[in-house]
Design a protein around this motif. Structure first.
Motif, PDB file in Angstrom:
ATOM      1  N   PHE A  21      -1.043 -13.137  12.332  1.00 45.86           N
ATOM      2  CA  PHE A  21      -2.433 -12.592  12.758  1.00 45.86           C
ATOM      3  C   PHE A  21      -2.785 -11.100  13.222  1.00 45.86           C
ATOM      4  N   LYS A  22      -0.991 -11.122  13.963  1.00 47.72           N
ATOM      5  CA  LYS A  22      -1.063 -10.140  15.557  1.00 47.72           C
ATOM      6  C   LYS A  22      -1.298  -8.474  15.016  1.00 47.72           C
ATOM      7  N   ARG A  23      -0.369  -9.214  13.682  1.00 46.36           N
ATOM      8  CA  ARG A  23      -0.158  -8.226  13.118  1.00 46.36           C
ATOM      9  C   ARG A  23      -1.329  -6.960  12.771  1.00 46.36           C
ATOM     10  N   ILE A  24      -2.362  -7.701  12.161  1.00 48.07           N
ATOM     11  CA  ILE A  24      -3.997  -7.302  12.236  1.00 48.07           C
ATOM     12  C   ILE A  24      -4.864  -6.739  13.014  1.00 48.07           C
ATOM     13  N   ASN A  25      -4.323  -7.494  14.736  1.00 47.37           N
ATOM     14  CA  ASN A  25      -4.741  -6.525  15.773  1.00 47.37           C
ATOM     15  C   ASN A  25      -3.871  -5.619  15.887  1.00 47.37           C
ATOM     16  N   ASP A  26      -2.977  -5.407  16.085  1.00 56.86           N
ATOM     17  CA  ASP A  26      -1.785  -4.032  16.192  1.00 56.86           C
ATOM     18  C   ASP A  26      -2.577  -3.062  15.425  1.00 56.86           C
ATOM     19  N   THR A  27      -3.077  -3.194  14.009  1.00 58.65           N
ATOM     20  CA  THR A  27      -3.154  -2.305  12.835  1.00 58.65           C
ATOM     21  C   THR A  27      -4.158  -2.162  13.036  1.00 58.65           C
ATOM     22  N   PHE A  28      -5.789  -3.191  13.282  1.00 57.38           N
ATOM     23  CA  PHE A  28      -6.249  -2.543  12.747  1.00 57.38           C
ATOM     24  C   PHE A  28      -7.769  -2.445  14.090  1.00 57.38           C
ATOM     25  N   GLY A  29      -6.731  -2.818  14.967  1.00 60.50           N
ATOM     26  CA  GLY A  29      -7.392  -2.769  16.157  1.00 60.50           C
ATOM     27  C   GLY A  29      -8.267  -4.578  16.437  1.00 60.50           C
ATOM     28  N   HIS A  30      -8.344  -5.064  17.914  1.00 61.39           N
ATOM     29  CA  HIS A  30      -8.915  -6.077  18.289  1.00 61.39           C
ATOM     30  C   HIS A  30     -10.648  -6.380  17.711  1.00 61.39           C
ATOM     31  N   ALA A  31     -11.189  -5.393  17.750  1.00 62.04           N
ATOM     32  CA  ALA A  31     -12.681  -5.685  16.902  1.00 62.04           C
ATOM     33  C   ALA A  31     -12.774  -5.886  15.468  1.00 62.04           C
ATOM     34  N   VAL A  32     -11.343  -5.541  14.313  1.00 64.17           N
ATOM     35  CA  VAL A  32     -11.282  -6.288  13.613  1.00 64.17           C
ATOM     36  C   VAL A  32     -10.930  -6.935  13.229  1.00 64.17           C
ATOM     37  N   GLY A  33     -10.082  -7.155  14.345  1.00 65.85           N
ATOM     38  CA  GLY A  33      -9.067  -8.721  14.211  1.00 65.85           C
ATOM     39  C   GLY A  33     -10.282  -9.546  14.481  1.00 65.85           C
ATOM     40  N   ASP A  34     -11.500  -9.522  15.574  1.00 69.41           N
ATOM     41  CA  ASP A  34     -12.131 -10.423  15.429  1.00 69.41           C
ATOM     42  C   ASP A  34     -12.716 -10.848  14.309  1.00 69.41           C
ATOM     43  N   GLN A  35     -13.286 -10.001  13.874  1.00 67.50           N
ATOM     44  CA  GLN A  35     -13.801 -10.160  12.400  1.00 67.50           C
ATOM     45  C   GLN A  35     -13.259 -10.482  11.554  1.00 67.50           C
ATOM     46  N   PHE A  36     -12.356 -10.360  11.604  1.00 66.77           N
ATOM     47  CA  PHE A  36     -10.961 -11.438  10.489  1.00 66.77           C
ATOM     48  C   PHE A  36     -11.064 -12.762  11.318  1.00 66.77           C
ATOM     49  N   LEU A  37     -11.036 -13.159  12.109  1.00 63.32           N
ATOM     50  CA  LEU A  37     -11.437 -14.137  12.723  1.00 63.32           C
ATOM     51  C   LEU A  37     -12.552 -15.263  12.052  1.00 63.32           C
ATOM     52  N   VAL A  38     -13.598 -14.457  12.241  1.00 58.86           N
ATOM     53  CA  VAL A  38     -14.929 -15.234  12.016  1.00 58.86           C
ATOM     54  C   VAL A  38     -14.759 -15.521  10.262  1.00 58.86           C
ATOM     55  N   LYS A  39     -14.174 -15.025   9.699  1.00 57.38           N
ATOM     56  CA  LYS A  39     -13.648 -15.109   8.105  1.00 57.38           C
ATOM     57  C   LYS A  39     -12.975 -16.194   8.076  1.00 57.38           C
ATOM     58  N   VAL A  40     -12.490 -16.216   8.668  1.00 52.53           N
ATOM     59  CA  VAL A  40     -11.069 -17.117   8.712  1.00 52.53           C
ATOM     60  C   VAL A  40     -12.327 -18.843   8.851  1.00 52.53           C
ATOM     61  N   GLY A  41     -13.242 -19.067   9.171  1.00 53.75           N
ATOM     62  CA  GLY A  41     -13.646 -20.092  10.141  1.00 53.75           C
ATOM     63  C   GLY A  41     -14.485 -19.809   8.522  1.00 53.75           C
TER      64      GLY A  41
END
Length: 322
Positions: free
Chosen positions: A201-221
């Protein structure tokens, strides 16, 4: 000459004893009438321009007067409300205090209550109702001072919601999850917990940024909730760590379903990323005897799974602990 003086004296006496008091009284009444008229005008202006909705009803519960704010709050016209029952606005008679005041003697001059009021648009709003009962010689009148607290109630409900839910995913948060685990242990219910951490998951934050990372977390939930199919409770502990609580009988089957459900990449807008899960499972009462042990054992099993390459789950065993 004497006659003229006598008439003048009598006229003066008449003016002093009869006419002057009459004129004085008439002027006094006129003054009081004007003062009363001014007072009524002032009262009417206060009523009409009061910042809260004001509705006046008679002893039968019929609406006899409303102010401008009442029309705005209820979305009715004055003609629509005039003469209607107050239960047009409170159709389920959910202001029991109002009904009590209408039909029963009451010593207090004012009472307050909360209620839901039906507007002309067909929706209910939350209101504070101050009920004032006034008497005159012919009837009893009740004035309702109504404050719209819908926005305030929503804010309060949101604050209460956030106390027990994650503000990003809206899933149950750590606080309510721990309370639930304590309750289940107190009731001696057999269950297991699965702590999930998402690989890379850290790679997603590093690649796309934390705002997109947060959207991925919503999708995970959301995906976790879908995969649990109502058989488990899904919550977020923080970061990319989630907790799932299963009935003991559903543990392995549900865990397999979750791991398999994350074999497909997650998509957020134009971004897609594989996001597999590493899980650790511990059970009560067969393994742990309290919440601290239960979460610790699940955490140990999860990290053992991550060290083994991830994309799967492990059950806690004493061998892992050693």
């Amino acid at each position: 000459m004497a006659e003229r003086l006598l008439l003048s004296s009598r006229w003066k006496s008449f003016l002093q004893k009869k006419a002057l008091p009459i004129v004085t009284t008439a002027l006094g009444l006129l003054w009081y009438r004007n003062k009363l008229k001014d007072s009524l005008s002032t009262y009417q202006q206060l009523y009409d321009h009061h910042p809260d909705a004001m509705i006046s009803i008679d002893s039968k519960g019929q609406i006899v007067a409303v102010n401008q704010q009442a029309l705005y709050t209820t979305r009715y016209t004055k003609e629509d409300l005039q003469g209607k029952s107050i239960y047009t606005l409170f159709p389920f008679k959910n202001v029991s205090l109002l009904e009590d005041w209408l039909f029963s003697p009451h010593p207090d001059p004012m009472q307050k209550t909360e209620a839901k009021m039906l507007t002309n648009q067909g929706n209910y709003i939350d209101v504070n109702v101050s009920i004032v009962k006034l008497h005159n010689q012919s009837d009893i009148y009740i004035h309702l001072i109504i404050e719209d607290i819908t926005k305030k109630k929503r804010q309060e409900d949101h604050i209460k919601f956030l106390a027990f839910h994650d503000d990003l995913t809206s899933l149950p948060n750590r606080r309510i999850l721990t309370m639930l685990i304590d309750y289940m242990i107190k009731k001696q219910i057999s269950f297991c917990v699965m702590i999930l951490d998402f690989d890379g998951f850290k790679r997603i934050n590093d690649t796309f940024g934390h705002a997109v990372g947060d959207q991925f977390l919503v999708k995970v939930g959301n995906r976790l909730v879908e995969l649990s199919e109502g058989k488990a409770i899904v919550g977020r502990l923080g970061g990319d760590e989630f907790l799932v609580i299963f009935p003991d009988s559903e543990c392995s089957e549900s865990a397999n379903q979750i791991i398999e459900g994350f074999q497909e990449p997650l998509v957020v807008g134009k971004y897609a990323a594989p996001l597999t899960a590493s899980g650790g499972i511990a059970a009560y009462p067969s393994q742990a005897q309290n919440r601290k042990e239960l979460l610790e054992y699940a955490d140990i099993a999860m990290y053992q799974m991550k060290r083994s390459g991830g994309n799967g789950y492990r059950h806690y065993t004493e061998k892992l602990f050693s």
